[in-house]
Write a protein that holds these residues in place. Structure first.
Motif, short mmCIF file in Angstrom:
data_model
loop_
_atom_site.label_atom_id
_atom_site.label_comp_id
_atom_site.label_asym_id
_atom_site.label_seq_id
_atom_site.Cartn_x
_atom_site.Cartn_y
_atom_site.Cartn_z
N LYS A 3 66.56 62.63 34.72
CA LYS A 3 67.25 63.57 33.82
C LYS A 3 66.49 63.67 32.50
O LYS A 3 65.80 62.75 32.07
N ALA A 4 66.65 64.84 31.85
CA ALA A 4 66.07 65.08 30.54
C ALA A 4 67.19 65.22 29.52
O ALA A 4 68.34 65.52 29.87
N PHE A 8 59.41 56.96 30.22
CA PHE A 8 59.94 58.17 29.61
C PHE A 8 58.77 59.08 29.25
O PHE A 8 57.66 58.61 28.96
N LEU A 9 59.03 60.38 29.26
CA LEU A 9 58.06 61.37 28.82
C LEU A 9 58.70 62.19 27.71
O LEU A 9 59.67 62.92 27.94
N MET A 10 58.17 62.07 26.50
CA MET A 10 58.69 62.78 25.34
C MET A 10 57.89 64.05 25.11
O MET A 10 56.66 64.05 25.23
N THR A 11 58.57 65.13 24.77
CA THR A 11 57.88 66.35 24.34
C THR A 11 58.19 66.60 22.87
O THR A 11 59.26 66.25 22.37
N THR A 43 63.21 64.73 26.07
CA THR A 43 62.58 63.54 26.63
C THR A 43 63.21 63.28 27.99
O THR A 43 64.43 63.32 28.14
N SER A 44 62.35 63.03 28.97
CA SER A 44 62.80 62.85 30.35
C SER A 44 62.60 61.40 30.77
O SER A 44 61.58 60.78 30.41
N ARG A 45 63.57 60.92 31.54
CA ARG A 45 63.44 59.56 32.07
C ARG A 45 62.90 59.66 33.50
O ARG A 45 63.60 60.06 34.43
N LEU A 46 61.64 59.27 33.65
CA LEU A 46 61.00 59.36 34.95
C LEU A 46 61.13 58.08 35.77
O LEU A 46 60.86 58.08 36.98
N GLY A 47 61.51 57.00 35.12
CA GLY A 47 61.71 55.72 35.79
C GLY A 47 62.55 54.83 34.90
O GLY A 47 62.87 55.18 33.76
N GLU A 48 62.88 53.64 35.39
CA GLU A 48 63.72 52.74 34.61
C GLU A 48 63.11 52.43 33.25
O GLU A 48 63.81 52.36 32.24
N THR A 49 61.81 52.27 33.22
CA THR A 49 61.13 51.95 31.96
C THR A 49 60.07 52.98 31.61
O THR A 49 59.11 52.68 30.91
N ILE A 59 54.14 62.84 25.14
CA ILE A 59 53.85 61.43 24.87
C ILE A 59 54.49 60.58 25.96
O ILE A 59 55.72 60.61 26.15
N ASP A 60 53.66 59.86 26.67
CA ASP A 60 54.13 59.00 27.75
C ASP A 60 54.47 57.63 27.16
O ASP A 60 53.62 56.99 26.54
N ILE A 61 55.73 57.21 27.36
CA ILE A 61 56.22 55.95 26.77
C ILE A 61 56.71 55.06 27.91
O ILE A 61 57.59 55.47 28.68
N GLN A 62 56.15 53.88 28.01
CA GLN A 62 56.53 52.97 29.08
C GLN A 62 56.70 51.56 28.53
O GLN A 62 56.11 51.19 27.52
#
Length: 993
Positions: A689-690, A716-719, A708-714, A663-666
C-alpha cells in the motif's frame, strides 16, 4: 629579436636548445624552455615591468617566486586575457603574450605618475579624510572617481573559452612542497607503501636546491635530486603533482589545491582543462613549503633593480641570468654573502658589500677576494634612479656617506617560514627570538611542519626533518615504516643574522608594502591616529592586502609598529592568514559549474519519444520535462492544454513522472524513521500500500509532500516533488547521520534508476491491461486505490505498479528500469490507441491538479504549514516528528492566518492571475488591507472558466464570500468568490472507479 644581454654563456637549468619567442608590451623577445617570464625578461635586460598601485612609481622584479609584489602582468589577449599574474611564476611558452598594467598611455611614460607629486595628500586613509565635503559629491563625483582609479589589470570582457575541472583525491600522506624536506618526506613514506601525494607549485621540483650550489653526500645536490625524483616516480603509490599549489587547509584533513594543467601552453589541448581544482582528503600532511626572503625598508627600495638576494641566486644558478652588471649587496646576515660568491663565480662584478653587522676579519677577507668594497656596520640609506637603478647611498659605521654606482642591489634580511597553512584554522604563529622570525605555533590536527617552514633553515635539518616525519606519517597510517637512515651529509653553512627592519635618514619614500604603496610613514601615521592593533593597521593602510597577503611586507610593518608603540614584535601581534595562499581562479573552484553546466539538465527516459511527438519542454528542477504536445492547427498553448485535459478526463492520457524524486529506504527501523520525518503515521501501513505524506522543516513549515509505498516489511519507496528531490535527500541523510544514527536504516536515491509513467483517465485500466502481464489482476477489488505492488510487463520485465493519482482520475503509475522507459511508453501508446490515448505534459497536469485542489510547489513555498494547507487533520498527536513543536507556535495557529481555499471569478469570462492579492471589496489597495494572495491559476475546460487556489485569512470559514483579486503589475482588479479548492469530482467517484 633581443640577444639576451644578461644571459650567462653557460649554466642554469634551462634548455638552451629549445628557444621560445614571446612578447612583452608589444616588443618581441626570446627565452628558453625552463625560463619563467621574469627570468626571460631579466635576460633580455627588461627592468621596468609595472607601475605601483597608488603612486604609479616604476617597478621592477623583486623576487623569484610566489611572493612577488611588483611584476604583475596581463597574460594572453582576447577572451583568455588574465590580469595580475606574477611574472615570477609564469612558465615561459612559445608565443606567450604579456603586457604591463596600471599605466597610461605607456609603461615608460605614465601620466598618472603625477600622483607622486601630490603624495603628501595620498597618505593612509586619505579618502576617508579628503572626500568629506560636500556630502552630496560622494555618490556623484568622489566614489565614481575612486572606483575608476582602483583595481589592477583588466578582465577579459568576454566569456572564458577554456574549461576547468574539479577533482578529488585521498591519501595517507600529503606532502606540501617539493624541496629537500618535502622530497625526503615523500621518499620515506613512499618506501613504506603509503599512498603519498606530493604537490609543488613550481613546474620543476627541487625547491631551493634549484637555486643553490650545494652538496649532498659529497656530490652535487643535483645528483641527489635526480636520484630521488627517479625513485619517487618508480613507487606505485606515490603521485607527484607539479604546477599544483595547496592553497587552503580545511576541517577534517581536507586540503584545497589548484593544478595548473595547461597554463604553460598557449591554449589547453582538446578535451583538457586549463586548471583543475582538487579537494584532497589526507590522513596526515607535512608542510614543507620552505621560506620567503625578507626585504629591508629604506628610501627608494622599490627602484627597478632592487632585488632580494636569494632571488638573485635563483636567476643566476637556475636560469643562467645575471640581473646586473655591477652589484651592491646589502645584507644583515651570512646568507647574503652566498649571493655575492655566486655572482662572482658567474663572472659578475660585486662593487660593494654593505653588512649591517660589525666588522669581522673573515668577512673582510672574503670581500677582498671578491674585489668588493666592504661597508661593515653600514646601511644602504637610499637607492637612486628612475626607471632603472643607477646607484645607492651608503652610510658606514662611522656615519660617513658614500655614493656607489650600480645597476643591481641585492638585499638579504633573513627568511620567514612559509607557515600560512598552519594558520588557516585560526592557529597563531609564535615568535622565535633566536631565529628572529615567526614559526608555527599550534598546528591543525594531522599536520606537521618540516624544514625551513618550521624555522629549521639548514639543508641538513630539512633532509633530517623530512625523512623522520615521512616515516612517522607512514607509521601513523598503519604501515610498517622503513628503517631509519642517517640523513646524508651536506656542505657546511652558517646562518648568522641580525635583521634590519628599516634604515632612516634617506631621501624619498621607503616602502613596506610594494604592491599597495604603503610606506613606513603610513605605518607611523596609523600609530599616531590610534590604528595600532595589527588588524586595524592592515585595514587602515592596506598593508598586506591583495595578492601579496603580507608575504614580503608583514614583518617589516609589524616591526615598525612595534618601534612606534614601544613594544616587541610578538607583543604587536600578527594578522590572520586566510586561504587562499595565492590567488585562485574562480573557474578552478567552480569547475564545470557554469552556463548550462552550472546545473546540468537531466533528461527523462522518454525524452526522445517526447521530441518525436513535438513536445515543448520546460525546465523543472534539474529536469527537462514535456510541457505540452501541440498538434497542427492548434492556435496556442492553451488550446493544446485544453485538448489534453479533456482527453484525460474522457478517455486516457499518459504523462512521464520519472522526474519525481524516488528514495529507497530499507532497514529494521525504516518505519520508525518515517514516523519521525512525516507528520502522519506509517507503522501500520500494510505491505503493498501507498500513503500520502507531508514533511516539515525544523521550524514547523512544510518542506515537501509525496507518496511513500511499503514494498516489504522493512522496505519503503518514498517519492518527492521534482524540485525538492535533492533537498529532501539531504534532509533525510542529516536526520539519520546526525539526529538518529542509532536507527538501522539505509537509503539511496533511485530517481534515475526507474522510468515512471502516469496512465490516467476512465480507460486507464484497459490500457494497462495491454502491457502488464496477464497473471496480475488489475480489477478494482484486487488492485484498489493506493495499491503499490511489483508486477512484470512485456513478458517478464520487472516493474512496479502504483494506483495513485495527481489528476483526480482513475490513474496508475507504472515504473520500469530506466533502460526500458522508451519501450514502455511506446507499448502503452500502442495499447491505448483504441481508447484515443493522448500524451499530456506538465501544463495539463497542473490544470487537473488545480481542478482537484491538490497542493504543489506554488503552495509548498516554505511559508506554509500543514494547517495552512488544510491538512491539519493529518498531523498525528500520538508521536513526535520533525517540526511538531515549532508548528504549534502561536503565530502559526492563529485563526486569521491565511489558509488554503479555491477561487473563481464572479464574471466567468474574467481571467485570474497568480500572485494577485486579496483585498476586501470597497477597501483601498494598501498593505494594511492585504488578506492573502493567489498561488496557482488555470483555465478549466471542464468548468469553462478560470479557477485559482490561494491563501486568504480565515480560509474555509469564508467560503461564499467575495473579495477583490488585485494585481497592479498586470493591471488586474476583479471580484472573485471564495470556494472549495476541489472544483471537479469532489466525491472522488472518478478516483475510485
Amino acid at each position: 629579436m633581443s640577444t639576451q644581454p644578461f644571459r650567462l654563456a653557460s649554466g642554469g637549468l634551462i634548455d638552451r636548445g629549445h628557444p621560445l619567442d614571446f612578447s612583452f608590451d608589444g616588443a618581441s623577445y626570446r627565452g628558453y624552455a625552463g625560463d619563467t617570464l621574469a627570468s626571460a625578461l631579466l635576460a633580455n635586460g627588461v627592468r621596468l615591468v609595472g607601475r605601483s598601485f597608488k603612486y604609479h612609481r616604476p617597478r621592477g622584479i623583486l623576487s623569484a617566486g610566489p611572493e612577488e609584489p611588483n611584476a604583475l602582468v596581463e597574460l594572453r589577449s582576447g577572451a583568455r586575457r588574465e590580469p595580475n599574474t606574477r611574472a615570477t611564476v609564469v612558465e615561459l611558452f612559445a608565443g606567450l603574450t604579456a603586457a604591463s598594467q596600471n599605466r597610461w598611455p605607456s609603461l615608460a611614460f605614465d601620466l598618472l605618475s603625477i600622483n607622486g607629486l601630490v603624495s603628501p595628500a595620498l597618505v593612509a586613509g586619505f579618502y576617508y579624510k579628503t572626500f568629506m565635503w560636500p556630502a552630496s559629491f560622494w555618490e556623484k563625483l568622489y566614489e565614481p572617481l575612486i572606483r575608476r582609479a582602483a583595481g589592477l589589470g583588466r578582465a577579459a570582457g568576454a566569456e572564458d573559452p577554456d574549461h576547468y575541472e574539479k577533482a578529488f583525491a585521498f591519501c595517507d600522506l600529503l606532502v606540501i612542497g617539493g624541496g629537500p624536506a618535502g622530497l625526503s618526506a615523500a621518499l620515506a613514506a613512499g618506501r613504506s607503501g603509503a599512498r603519498v601525494i606530493l604537490c609543488d607549485e613550481d613546474f620543476r621540483l627541487g625547491g631551493r636546491l634549484l637555486a643553490e650550489k650545494r652538496e649532498i653526500g659529497g656530490k652535487p645536490a643535483s645528483e641527489w635530486l635526480a636520484a630521488t625524483l627517479a625513485e619517487l616516480a618508480s613507487l606505485p603509490e606515490v603521485r607527484i603533482m607539479p604546477r599544483t599549489t595547496v592553497f587552503g587547509l580545511y576541517d577534517h584533513g581536507i586540503y584545497g589545491a589548484v593544478e595548473r594543467v595547461a597554463d604553460h601552453l598557449p591554449q589547453p589541448p582538446a578535451h583538457q582543462p586549463r586548471q583543475r581544482g582538487w579537494r584532497i582528503h589526507a590522513k596526515r600532511a607535512i608542510l614543507a613549503a620552505g621560506a620567503l626572503e625578507r626585504p629591508i625598508v629604506f628610501a627608494g627600495n622599490d627602484r627597478p633593480g632592487v632585488m632580494l638576494a636569494g632571488a638573485v641566486r635563483s636567476y643566476v644558478n637556475r636560469y643562467g641570468v645575471l640581473p646586473g652588471h655591477e652589484t651592491v649587496l646589502f645584507t644583515a646576515g651570512d646568507d647574503g654573502w652566498t649571493t655575492a660568491r655566486d655572482i662572482a663565480a658567474a663572472g659578475g662584478k660585486v662593487a660593494g658589500i654593505v653588512d649591517s653587522r660589525p666588522a669581522d676579519p673573515s668577512r673582510k677577507a672574503l670581500a677582498d677576494k671578491l674585489g668588493a668594497r666592504l661597508f661593515a656596520g653600514g646601511a644602504v640609506m637610499g637607492a637612486r634612479g628612475g626607471r632603472q637603478l643607477s646607484g645607492v647611498t651608503i652610510r658606514d659605521a662611522s656615519g660617513a656617506v658614500t655614493e656607489l654606482s650600480c645597476d643591481l642591489l641585492a638585499v638579504s634580511n633573513g627568511w620567514n617560514p612559509t607557515l600560512h597553512l598552519t594558520s588557516h584554522q585560526n592557529g597563531k604563529p609564535v615568535w622565535d627570538d633566536g631565529l628572529k622570525c615567526f614559526v608555527p605555533g599550534t598546528v591543525p590536527a594531522g599536520l606537521t611542519v618540516a624544514g625551513s617552514a618550521a624555522g629549521r633553515f639548514t639543508l641538513a635539518q630539512a633532509l633530517e626533518d623530512g625523512a623522520r616525519l615521512g616515516r612517522e606519517a607512514a607509521a601513523e597510517a598503519g604501515l610498517a615504516a622503513t628503517p631509519a637512515e642517517s640523513a646524508p651529509a651536506t656542505d657546511p653553512e652558517t646562518n648568522g643574522l641580525s635583521p634590519v627592519w628599516r634604515v632612516s635618514g634617506g631621501k624619498g619614500k621607503a616602502f613596506v608594502d610594494y604592491q599597495n604603496d604603503v610606506t613606513d610613514k603610513d605605518v607611523e601615521l596609523a600609530a599616531r591616529e590610534g590604528f595600532r592593533p595589527v588588524e586595524h593597521l592592515k585595514r587602515y593602510t592596506t598593508l598586506g592586502m591583495a595578492t601579496d597577503q603580507g608575504k614580503t611586507s608583514n614583518l617589516s610593518g609589524l616591526a615598525i609598529m612595534a618601534e612606534q608603540t614601544g613594544r616587541t614584535i610578538p607583543q604587536t601581534g600578527t594578522t590572520t592568514f586566510r586561504p587562499p595562499y595565492t590567488p585562485v581562479a574562480i573557474g578552478a573552484l567552480a569547475g564545470h559549474h557554469r552556463g548550462k553546466d552550472f546545473r546540468p539538465i537531466r533528461l527523462a527516459p522518454t525524452h526522445d519519444w517526447s521530441k518525436e511527438q513535438g513536445a515543448v519542454f520546460v525546465e523543472a528542477g534539474q529536469w527537462l520535462r514535456a510541457q505540452y504536445y501541440p498538434r497542427p492547427g492548434e492556435a496556442d498553448w492553451l488550446t493544446t492544454v485544453n485538448r489534453e485535459v479533456k482527453a484525460v478526463r474522457a478517455g486516457v492520457g499518459l504523462c512521464d513522472v520519472s522526474t519525481l524524486g524516488k528514495i529507497d529506504i530499507q532497514g529494521a527501523d525504516a518505519a520508525e524513521f518515517l514516523e519521525r520525518v512525516y507528520i502522519n503515521g506509517w507503522k501500520a501501513l500494510p505491505i503493498g500500500k501507498a500513503r500520502y505524506g507531508l514533511m516539515l522543516r525544523e521550524d514547523g513549515f512544510v518542506m515537501d509532500d509525496g507518496t511513500t509505498s511499503r514494498l516489504g516489511e522493512t522496505h519503503f519507496l518514498m517519492t518527492t516533488t521534482t524540485a525538492n528531490a535533492g533537498k529532501v535527500m539531504q534532509h533525510l541523510e542529516f536526520c539519520h547521520q546526525v539526529l538518529w544514527p542509532e536507527l538501522d536504516i539505509r537509503m539511496v536515491s533511485v530517481s534515475e534508476q526507474w522510468a515512471q509513467v502516469a496512465i490516467a483517465g476512465p480507460k486507464a485500466r484497459e490500457t494497462l491491461r495491454g502491457v502488464v502481464d496477464a497473471e496480475y489482476d488489475l480489477s478494482n477489488e484486487a488492485f484498489p486505490y493506493l495499491a503499490a505492488r511489483p508486477v512484470t510487463v512485456g513478458g517478464g520485465i520487472p516493474a512496479r505498479l502504483f494506483r495513485i493519482s495527481f489528476s483526480g482520475e482513475l490513474a496508475y503509475e507504472l515504473a520500469v528500469p530506466a533502460d526500458y522507459g522508451d519501450a514502455m511508453v511506446r507499448a502503452l501508446m500502442q495499447a491505448g490507441a483504441p481508447f484515443g490515448i493522448t500524451p499530456y505534459g506538465t501544463e495539463a497536469l497542473g490544470v487537473m491538479r488545480i481542478e482537484k485542489g491538490h497542493v504543489a510547489g506554488n503552495e509548498l513555498n516554505g511559508q506554509t504549514t500543514a494547517r495552512d494547507l488544510g491538512l491539519g487533520r493529518m498531523v498525528s498527536s500520538k508521536k513526535d516528528f520533525i517540526g511538531r513543536l515549532m508548528a504549534g507556535r502561536q503565530a502559526l495557529v492563529e485563526q486569521d492566518r491565511p489558509a488554503f481555499v479555491g477561487f473563481k471569478p464572479v464574471e466567468p469570462g474574467q481571467r485570474l492571475r497568480a500572485g494577485a492579492h486579496f483585498i476586501g471589496i470597497g477597501k483601498p489597495a494598501a498593505m494594511e488591507h492585504d488578506e492573502g494572495y493567489m498561488t496557482s491559476v488555470a483555465y478549466s475546460p471542464h468548468l469553462d472558466h478560470w479557477m485559482g487556489l490561494g491563501l486568504i485569512r480565515g480560509g474555509a470559514a469564508r467560503i461564499g464570500e467575495r473579495v477583490r483579486a488585485y494585481d497592479p503589475v498586470r493591471n488586474g482588479d476583479i471580484v472573485v468568490e471564495i470556494c472549495s479548492p476541489v472544483f471537479v469530482d469532489p466525491e472522488g467517484a472518478r478516483l475510485h472507479g
